[in-house]
Design a protein around this motif. Structure first.
Motif, PDB file in Angstrom:
ATOM      1  N   HIS A 239     -35.475  38.237  72.340  1.00 22.56           N
ATOM      2  CA  HIS A 239     -36.708  39.191  73.121  1.00 22.56           C
ATOM      3  C   HIS A 239     -36.195  40.738  71.974  1.00 22.56           C
ATOM      4  CE1 HIS A 239     -38.578  42.231  76.019  1.00 22.56           C
ATOM      5  NE2 HIS A 239     -39.695  41.371  75.870  1.00 22.56           N
ATOM      6  N   PRO A 240     -37.436  42.199  72.101  1.00 17.36           N
ATOM      7  CA  PRO A 240     -36.416  42.771  71.506  1.00 17.36           C
ATOM      8  C   PRO A 240     -36.268  44.049  71.932  1.00 17.36           C
ATOM      9  CG  PRO A 240     -39.529  42.448  70.166  1.00 17.36           C
ATOM     10  CD  PRO A 240     -38.739  41.223  71.325  1.00 17.36           C
ATOM     11  N   THR A 241     -36.517  44.069  73.845  1.00 18.05           N
ATOM     12  CA  THR A 241     -36.196  44.891  74.590  1.00 18.05           C
ATOM     13  C   THR A 241     -34.657  44.739  74.479  1.00 18.05           C
ATOM     14  OG1 THR A 241     -38.165  45.832  74.562  1.00 18.05           O
ATOM     15  CG2 THR A 241     -36.906  46.172  76.277  1.00 18.05           C
ATOM     16  N   LEU A 242     -34.914  43.361  74.989  1.00 20.30           N
ATOM     17  CA  LEU A 242     -32.847  42.929  75.919  1.00 20.30           C
ATOM     18  C   LEU A 242     -31.994  42.160  74.542  1.00 20.30           C
ATOM     19  CD1 LEU A 242     -34.399  40.071  78.189  1.00 20.30           C
ATOM     20  CD2 LEU A 242     -34.096  42.526  78.665  1.00 20.30           C
ATOM     21  N   ARG A 243     -32.496  42.805  73.224  1.00 24.61           N
ATOM     22  CA  ARG A 243     -32.020  42.150  72.204  1.00 24.61           C
ATOM     23  C   ARG A 243     -31.323  43.680  72.605  1.00 24.61           C
ATOM     24  NH1 ARG A 243     -35.117  40.104  68.518  1.00 24.61           N
ATOM     25  NH2 ARG A 243     -35.542  42.647  67.621  1.00 24.61           N
ATOM     26  N   THR A 244     -31.791  44.692  71.853  1.00 29.75           N
ATOM     27  CA  THR A 244     -31.679  46.326  71.968  1.00 29.75           C
ATOM     28  C   THR A 244     -30.955  47.235  72.647  1.00 29.75           C
ATOM     29  OG1 THR A 244     -34.229  46.365  70.277  1.00 29.75           O
ATOM     30  CG2 THR A 244     -32.542  48.838  71.172  1.00 29.75           C
ATOM     31  N   GLY A 245     -31.656  46.380  73.505  1.00 31.95           N
ATOM     32  CA  GLY A 245     -30.415  47.048  74.902  1.00 31.95           C
ATOM     33  C   GLY A 245     -29.146  46.295  75.121  1.00 31.95           C
ATOM     34  N   MET A 246     -28.965  44.904  74.846  1.00 32.42           N
ATOM     35  CA  MET A 246     -27.894  44.343  74.934  1.00 32.42           C
ATOM     36  C   MET A 246     -26.551  44.353  73.515  1.00 32.42           C
ATOM     37  SD  MET A 246     -26.258  40.282  74.468  1.00 32.42           S
ATOM     38  CE  MET A 246     -27.223  40.426  72.233  1.00 32.42           C
ATOM     39  N   LEU A 247     -27.020  44.987  72.672  1.00 34.10           N
ATOM     40  CA  LEU A 247     -26.350  45.672  71.097  1.00 34.10           C
ATOM     41  C   LEU A 247     -26.401  47.091  71.750  1.00 34.10           C
ATOM     42  CD1 LEU A 247     -28.126  44.404  68.220  1.00 34.10           C
ATOM     43  CD2 LEU A 247     -26.042  43.130  68.939  1.00 34.10           C
ATOM     44  N   PHE A 248     -26.699  47.794  72.233  1.00 38.81           N
ATOM     45  CA  PHE A 248     -26.760  49.359  72.823  1.00 38.81           C
ATOM     46  C   PHE A 248     -25.262  49.001  73.660  1.00 38.81           C
ATOM     47  CE2 PHE A 248     -26.983  53.410  75.056  1.00 38.81           C
ATOM     48  CZ  PHE A 248     -26.636  54.398  73.171  1.00 38.81           C
ATOM     49  N   ALA A 249     -25.705  48.929  74.784  1.00 36.97           N
ATOM     50  CA  ALA A 249     -24.985  48.400  75.903  1.00 36.97           C
ATOM     51  C   ALA A 249     -23.627  48.194  75.366  1.00 36.97           C
ATOM     52  CB  ALA A 249     -24.861  47.728  76.854  1.00 36.97           C
ATOM     53  N   ALA A 250     -23.286  46.732  73.765  1.00 30.69           N
ATOM     54  CA  ALA A 250     -21.987  46.593  73.599  1.00 30.69           C
ATOM     55  C   ALA A 250     -21.404  47.477  72.875  1.00 30.69           C
ATOM     56  CB  ALA A 250     -22.316  45.839  72.552  1.00 30.69           C
ATOM     57  N   ALA A 251     -22.319  48.616  71.551  1.00 27.44           N
ATOM     58  CA  ALA A 251     -21.821  49.537  71.353  1.00 27.44           C
ATOM     59  C   ALA A 251     -21.014  50.028  71.932  1.00 27.44           C
ATOM     60  CB  ALA A 251     -23.023  49.902  70.438  1.00 27.44           C
ATOM     61  N   MET A 252     -21.688  51.038  73.297  1.00 23.28           N
ATOM     62  CA  MET A 252     -20.600  51.849  73.727  1.00 23.28           C
ATOM     63  C   MET A 252     -19.710  51.079  75.236  1.00 23.28           C
ATOM     64  SD  MET A 252     -23.770  52.881  76.842  1.00 23.28           S
ATOM     65  CE  MET A 252     -22.205  54.179  77.617  1.00 23.28           C
ATOM     66  N   ASN A 253     -19.223  49.634  75.227  1.00 21.83           N
ATOM     67  CA  ASN A 253     -18.300  49.462  75.276  1.00 21.83           C
ATOM     68  C   ASN A 253     -17.301  48.602  74.516  1.00 21.83           C
ATOM     69  OD1 ASN A 253     -17.429  47.771  77.756  1.00 21.83           O
ATOM     70  ND2 ASN A 253     -17.489  46.047  77.079  1.00 21.83           N
ATOM     71  N   THR A 254     -17.937  48.739  73.434  1.00 18.78           N
ATOM     72  CA  THR A 254     -16.873  48.894  72.210  1.00 18.78           C
ATOM     73  C   THR A 254     -16.149  50.514  72.128  1.00 18.78           C
ATOM     74  OG1 THR A 254     -18.052  47.056  70.946  1.00 18.78           O
ATOM     75  CG2 THR A 254     -16.599  48.439  69.537  1.00 18.78           C
ATOM     76  N   VAL A 255     -16.909  51.062  72.320  1.00 24.32           N
ATOM     77  CA  VAL A 255     -15.898  52.645  71.711  1.00 24.32           C
ATOM     78  C   VAL A 255     -15.079  52.964  73.243  1.00 24.32           C
ATOM     79  CG1 VAL A 255     -16.650  54.886  71.643  1.00 24.32           C
ATOM     80  CG2 VAL A 255     -17.743  53.499  70.278  1.00 24.32           C
ATOM     81  N   THR A 256     -16.314  52.543  74.407  1.00 21.90           N
ATOM     82  CA  THR A 256     -15.418  53.157  75.243  1.00 21.90           C
ATOM     83  C   THR A 256     -14.242  52.357  75.820  1.00 21.90           C
ATOM     84  OG1 THR A 256     -16.608  52.051  76.950  1.00 21.90           O
ATOM     85  CG2 THR A 256     -17.340  54.460  75.984  1.00 21.90           C
TER      86      THR A 256
END
Length: 428
Positions: A239-256
């Motif tokens: 699902h495009p929305t859930l996929r994009t949201g998961m990846l963006f949250a993962a990017a935030m987690n990787t950085v923080t």
């Protein structure tokens, strides 16, 4: 994923009985589960400080002290997907009881080893494996039990109360663990074992609505184990929305994830004492605790995608500002402000998983998210460590902020994320 799509996937599975429709403070099942999790999380935070100290005392090696945490994290990542499969196929309350029993016994074995003067590195690493293996199962089952005990319209309030627990434990656990360790090396492990036992006892009295009888195994459930375990990940990715949201949250987690490490190195470069460094890094947890009061207003004010982008953009700015020479206490203020957005982001992700994935896949979807986030955090800490090895802490935080800023730019250009809406039940 639309509600209609989610409902259609429930056609062959009976719905779970409704959660009790009473005020959250009078919801006995949820409050018992929450109280148990308070003990469990506090015990976990105490142990997070005590284990490396004991490993260091036994071996005299900082490398082995770090290896304990590495073994625990690696085992958690390895067991993440199987944990989701178990949570979707078996009674979640019984699974949580098994988790708390395993953690209490593992920690209790360390107490026994102290009493017998037989503490050893192999034993401690074995405990790391046990604790790491059951951690994702505990997280998945607790998350799903909350969903079964709380009506959808109260879910944000329930998850906010969960965030209060997490940040309160993160704030009080380390200093309490240090104080207990100063009394005697065995004391923090006694307290931790008792905390897990208390969580187990309270969970015994939780009575979630009975699950509907399982339908006959469908064709999808006859697939190989690996295919079943990745159902949640495929549902999110499809699902495009859930996929994009998961990846963006993962990017935030990787950085923080490596921010605290970078701040510690930065403050040591400036000559601050360990006490001052401890108070500075504690500001992140204090900010998270304060940020719980912002969850409901922010969720009402902003759509989920807009809120995610706003939190990501402010996080990039705050992380980058850690490199600024604005005084020794600026990092504490920046960490506090960074922590304010944490609860809103985590509740946002939980709401999307809870509401937009069918119940029979929620365990695997949640485990998939946690595995992706955990892998990202591990990668972020590793890369930050390499940067700190060759560059200053100021350069490292600027690189981290740049990575998050790049992810923010991609997210800003993604229509599915910008136009994402809260699920209907969440708005009710």
């Amino acid at each position: 994923m639309s509600n209609r799509s989610a409902d259609s996937r429930h056609d062959t599975v009976q719905e779970r009985p409704a959660a009790p429709n009473v005020p959250l403070r009078r919801n006995r099942g949820f409050q018992l589960l929450w109280a148990g999790s308070v003990f469990a999380f506090l015990g976990k935070e105490i142990a997070e400080l005590a284990y490396p100290l004991v490993v260091l005392a036994v071996t005299g090696s900082p490398g082995w002290a770090g290896a304990f945490g590495g073994v625990q994290i690696f085992t958690s990542l390895l067991c993440g997907m199987p944990a989701g499969e178990l949570a979707d196929r078996y009674d979640r309350r019984r699974l949580l009881l098994c988790v708390e029993a395993a953690r209490a016994l593992a920690t209790g074995s360390v107490v026994v080893a102290f009493l017998l003067d037989a503490v050893s590195l192999p034993h401690l690493l074995a405990v790391a494996v046990v604790v790491g293996a059951v951690q994702p199962l505990g997280g998945s089952t607790r998350m799903l039990l909350v969903r079964s005990l709380v009506p959808p319209r109260q879910l944000t309030a329930a998850l906010t109360q969960e965030e209060v627990r997490s940040h309160a434990a993160a704030t009080s656990g380390p200093p309490l663990g240090g104080a207990l360790y100063a009394v005697a090396q065995v004391v923090p492990f006694v307290v931790t074992a008792c905390s897990f036992a208390a969580s187990l006892v309270l969970t015994l009295f939780v009575r979630p609505p009975a699950e509907a009888p399982h339908a006959p195994m469908r064709a999808a459930e006859r697939e190989p184990l690996l295919s079943r375990m990745t159902v949640g990940l495929r549902a999110l990715w499809g699902h495009p929305t859930l996929r994009t949201g998961m990846l963006f949250a993962a990017a935030m987690n990787t950085v923080t994830a490596p921010v605290i490490l970078s701040v510690v190195v930065h403050l040591r470069e400036q000559g601050l004492t360990s006490t001052a460094i401890g108070f500075t890094t504690m500001a992140l947890a204090v900010g998270g605790l304060a940020g719980t009061v912002l969850v409901a207003p922010l969720h009402k004010l902003l759509a989920p995608g807009v809120l995610m982008l706003w939190l990501g953009g402010t996080a990039a700015l705050l992380i980058g500002s850690l490199a600024a020479p604005w005084g020794r206490w600026w990092p504490a203020l920046a960490l506090f402000l960074l922590g304010l957005g944490g609860p809103s982001m985590r509740v946002l992700v939980d709401i999307l998983i809870f509401r937009q994935v069918p119940d029979e896949q929620r365990g695997r979807a949640g485990a998939a998210c946690m595995t992706v986030f955990g892998a990202g955090a591990s990668l972020g800490v590793f890369l930050a460590g390499q940067l700190l090895e060759h560059f200053s802490a100021a350069v490292t935080v600027l690189v981290l902020a740049s990575v998050l800023a790049a992810a923010w730019c991609v997210g800003l250009r993604t229509r599915e994320l910008r136009r994402a809406k809260w699920p209907e039940e969440q708005e009710a």
